[in-house]
Motif scaffolding. Structure first.
Motif, PDB file in Angstrom:
ATOM      1  N   ASP A  68      17.517   7.563 -24.357  1.00 20.46           N
ATOM      2  CA  ASP A  68      16.520   7.980 -23.379  1.00 20.46           C
ATOM      3  C   ASP A  68      16.235   6.937 -22.297  1.00 20.46           C
ATOM      4  OD1 ASP A  68      15.487  10.477 -23.075  1.00 20.46           O
ATOM      5  OD2 ASP A  68      13.435   9.806 -23.538  1.00 20.46           O
ATOM      6  N   ARG A  71      17.869   7.457 -18.910  1.00 16.60           N
ATOM      7  CA  ARG A  71      17.627   8.663 -18.120  1.00 16.60           C
ATOM      8  C   ARG A  71      17.585   8.395 -16.607  1.00 16.60           C
ATOM      9  NH1 ARG A  71      15.205  13.791 -19.291  1.00 16.60           N
ATOM     10  NH2 ARG A  71      14.775  13.062 -21.387  1.00 16.60           N
ATOM     11  N   ALA A  72      16.692   7.509 -16.162  1.00 17.11           N
ATOM     12  CA  ALA A  72      16.533   7.282 -14.726  1.00 17.11           C
ATOM     13  C   ALA A  72      17.816   6.701 -14.135  1.00 17.11           C
ATOM     14  CB  ALA A  72      15.356   6.351 -14.477  1.00 17.11           C
ATOM     15  N   ASN A  75      20.544   9.370 -13.840  1.00 19.35           N
ATOM     16  CA  ASN A  75      20.245  10.319 -12.767  1.00 19.35           C
ATOM     17  C   ASN A  75      20.512   9.707 -11.395  1.00 19.35           C
ATOM     18  OD1 ASN A  75      19.577  12.180 -14.657  1.00 19.35           O
ATOM     19  ND2 ASN A  75      17.353  11.851 -14.497  1.00 19.35           N
ATOM     20  N   THR A 165      13.079  17.450 -11.843  1.00 23.23           N
ATOM     21  CA  THR A 165      13.325  16.085 -11.348  1.00 23.23           C
ATOM     22  C   THR A 165      12.716  15.059 -12.292  1.00 23.23           C
ATOM     23  OG1 THR A 165      11.381  16.393  -9.973  1.00 23.23           O
ATOM     24  CG2 THR A 165      13.521  16.634  -8.898  1.00 23.23           C
ATOM     25  N   ASP A 166      13.201  13.803 -12.185  1.00 26.80           N
ATOM     26  CA  ASP A 166      12.673  12.733 -13.039  1.00 26.80           C
ATOM     27  C   ASP A 166      11.627  11.926 -12.261  1.00 26.80           C
ATOM     28  OD1 ASP A 166      14.018  11.126 -11.284  1.00 26.80           O
ATOM     29  OD2 ASP A 166      15.537  10.450 -12.708  1.00 26.80           O
ATOM     30  N   ASN A 170      14.772  12.196  -8.656  1.00 23.71           N
ATOM     31  CA  ASN A 170      16.172  12.638  -8.743  1.00 23.71           C
ATOM     32  C   ASN A 170      16.279  13.825  -9.693  1.00 23.71           C
ATOM     33  OD1 ASN A 170      17.217  10.645  -7.042  1.00 23.71           O
ATOM     34  ND2 ASN A 170      17.253   9.164  -8.746  1.00 23.71           N
ATOM     35  N   ASP A 172      17.247  15.806 -12.790  1.00 19.83           N
ATOM     36  CA  ASP A 172      17.374  15.257 -14.153  1.00 19.83           C
ATOM     37  C   ASP A 172      18.676  15.706 -14.806  1.00 19.83           C
ATOM     38  OD1 ASP A 172      16.926  13.970 -16.493  1.00 19.83           O
ATOM     39  OD2 ASP A 172      15.520  15.478 -17.274  1.00 19.83           O
ATOM     40  N   TYR A 174      20.499  13.907 -16.662  1.00 21.66           N
ATOM     41  CA  TYR A 174      20.481  13.396 -18.045  1.00 21.66           C
ATOM     42  C   TYR A 174      19.986  14.485 -18.995  1.00 21.66           C
ATOM     43  CZ  TYR A 174      19.305  10.581 -22.100  1.00 21.66           C
ATOM     44  OH  TYR A 174      19.233  10.092 -23.373  1.00 21.66           O
ATOM     45  N   GLY A 175      18.911  15.161 -18.571  1.00 23.07           N
ATOM     46  CA  GLY A 175      18.337  16.226 -19.398  1.00 23.07           C
ATOM     47  C   GLY A 175      19.332  17.353 -19.619  1.00 23.07           C
TER      48      GLY A 175
END
Ligand code: HEM
Ligand code: SF4
Ligand code: FES
Lengths: 250, 249
Positions: A68, A71-72, A75, A165-166, A170, A172, A174-175
């Motif tokens: 996790d 993530r950022a 993205n 978006t995160d 951006n 997401d 990753y999600g």
């Protein structure tokens, strides 16, 4: 009787003089475009280019293993890869390369089928060649189907649908990846396709060098070893990601 | 030994063929495979049937005439041999043996196990020669210095007997091993250099015209080749063709 003999004698296929003028007819350029070998050079060049692409692609994906906390970063990386112009150009070259490789491979495979219209009743190919080398077309098709699914699931959704978006604003991605890899069947398919890639590369890597004329007792053993390592490490790297994501989200 | 033979029978190029089954008894393990076929043919003739047509000439492994795809392998089991050098001791009493002709669009069947390999002749005609001036002061070949390694490699390539096992074995019916051997034996030597570019381009072109398939580097040809022709020749042809077709006018 005599007629058939005379006729045969003048059949251009049997008269040396009819063949020799060819000698001056085929220019270098036409040879490079039309010949069977030219199709093979393109196969090898696009294949090696795709090998290079796999390295770059894998390097980016491996960040997913951080879980996790990635993530950022992931993205932002996705945004960069889809908006930075030189990378965009490179990605379009890659799409073209895949298409070219697939179409060329299909043409070669079809021509090879035609070269043996009647099959043997009894075949024992395993005594003189490895399985991968005889099934490049099938393995390639499996990879192609995978690429289409993969693009549909990730690339298409990123480009043409609205994603949440995160924190940085951006999309997401990753999600999306994590959601996909929570599905067993998807993970299974992924791993299976990476096995196909492994077998494709096990023969393909060395084969590309041979096609381009690089075969020498001094270097070939090293190229084969490198190809063996490449064919295991790269697909393994790709296959670990869905498994790891799945396990982390159990 | 008693054997069951499954032999491809086909009356002519355009006729439909099929596998026929024959029993042969009294086969000695010291016989060559061709002698075993002779025994079969004698029996067929005595029965008033048509003997099985097959190619053979020297029966000592040097001419390349004998062919036959035996139990899934060109020239049968064993390495570095032609069918005339294959002996019945390689089989067991009671075995079933499949005997088929070379299969390739470029090698049409003439009758039974005999195929037309003249495609190979046409490939050689298209460039497998050197032009020598015979005006009376031809340079003695032995007077031209040649590195031993080149001479050896050229000689190895020149041992190809044009049998066609490479084509028969290749899943693509590719003639790359044969063609590359015929190109290499000349291009490795000084006498072959002046015409090297034209040669490789024209011989590859003729190979394509004959309808052979493309090489996928399975390497089966080199394993089954009775003369151990190496894949290095194929790579040499690949790079010579690449260079010739990009630099030749
Ligand atoms: C990332 C994906 C891929 C990589 C890295 C790759 C790599 C390679 C390499 C290095 C070769 C050897 C070239 C040679 O023998 O000269 C090869 C051959 C081949 N590839 Fe791929 N390939 C990929 C995808 C595909 C796809 C999608 C297809 C088809 C739908 C395909 C079909 C083939 C075929 C049929 C051959 C054998 C061609 C021949 O030797 O005649 N490949 N590939
Ligand atoms: S390369 Fe080997 S298998 Fe092919 S024709 Fe020559 S001797 Fe026969
Ligand atoms: S008959 Fe000459 S090689 Fe077998």
């Amino acid at each position: 009787m005599a007629n058939t003999l005379v006729h045969n004698f003048f059949d251009p296929k049997f008269v040396t003089l009819e063949i020799i003028p060819n000698y001056f007819k085929m220019s270098g350029a036409s040879a490079l475009i039309k010949s069977s070998l030219a199709k093979k050079y393109w196969m090898a060049l696009t294949g090696l280019f795709l090998c290079f692409f796999l390295i770059v692609h894998l390097a980016g994906n491996l960040t997913l293993l951080a879980g996790d906390s990635a993530r950022a970063g992931f993205n932002a990386y996705t945004k960069f890869m889809t908006s930075f112009v030189p990378i965009k150009v490179a990605s379009y070259i890659t799409y073209l390369g895949i298409l070219f490789h697939a179409v060329d491979g299909l043409l070669l495979t079809l021509k090879n089928r035609k070269a043996r219209p009647v099959k043997y009743a009894y075949e024992k190919p395993q005594v003189n060649s490895i399985w991968s080398s005889r099934n490049m077309g099938v393995l390639g098709t499996a990879i192609f189907v995978f690429i289409v699914l993969h693009m549909g699931n990730f690339w298409f959704r990123y480009k043409f649908t609205t994603l949440p978006t995160d924190v940085d604003g951006n999309f997401d991605m990753y999600g999306v990846v994590v959601e996909s890899f929570k599905m067993e069947w998807y993970v299974g398919l992924y791993v299976l396709c990476m096995a196909a890639l492994a077998f494709h590369l096990y023969h393909g890597f060395w084969s590309a060098f041979q096609t381009l004329g690089v075969n020498h007792p001094k270097y070939t053993p090293a190229i084969k070893k490198l190809g063996f390592g490449f064919s295991i490490l790269i697909p393994l790297g790709f296959a670990i990601i869905p498994i790891a994501v799945y396990v982390m989200n159990l | 030994m008693k054997l069951t033979l499954k032999v491809w029978r086909q009356n002519g190029p355009k006729e439909k063929g099929k596998i026929a089954t024959y029993q042969v008894d009294d086969i000695s393990e010291d016989m060559s495979f061709l002698e075993m076929m002779d025994v079969l043919n004698n029996e067929l003739i005595e029965k008033g049937e048509d003997p099985v047509a097959f190619d053979h000439d020297c029966r000592e492994g040097i001419c390349g005439a004998c062919s036959m795809f035996i139990n899934g392998e060109a020239h049968g089991p064993g390495r570095g041999i032609t069918t005339c050098q294959l002996h019945m001791r390689s089989f067991n009493d009671g075995d079933t043996i499949y005997i088929e002709p070379w299969r390739a669009a470029a090698f049409p069947i003439i009758k039974d196990l005999v195929v037309n390999r003249s495609a190979f002749d046409r490939i050689i005609q298209s460039g497998g020669f050197i032009s020598v001036n015979t005006s009376g002061n031809t340079l003695d070949a032995n007077a031209i210095p040649i590195p031993k390694s080149d001479a050896d490699a050229a000689f190895d390539a020149a041992t190809c007997i044009g049998c066609g096992a490479c084509v028969a074995t290749c899943k693509n019916s590719s003639a790359m091993l044969f063609t590359s051997a015929k190109i290499s034996q000349l291009s490795l030597l000084p006498q072959g250099k002046p015409e090297a570019k034209e040669r490789v381009v024209n011989m590859v072109k003729q190979m394509d015209l004959e309808g052979f398939g493309n090489c996928t580097n399975t390497g089966a040809c080199a394993v089954e080749c009775p003369k151990g022709i190496s894949l290095e020749n194929v790579a040499r042809m690949n790079r010579e063709f690449l260079l010739a077709s990009t630099t030749k006018s």
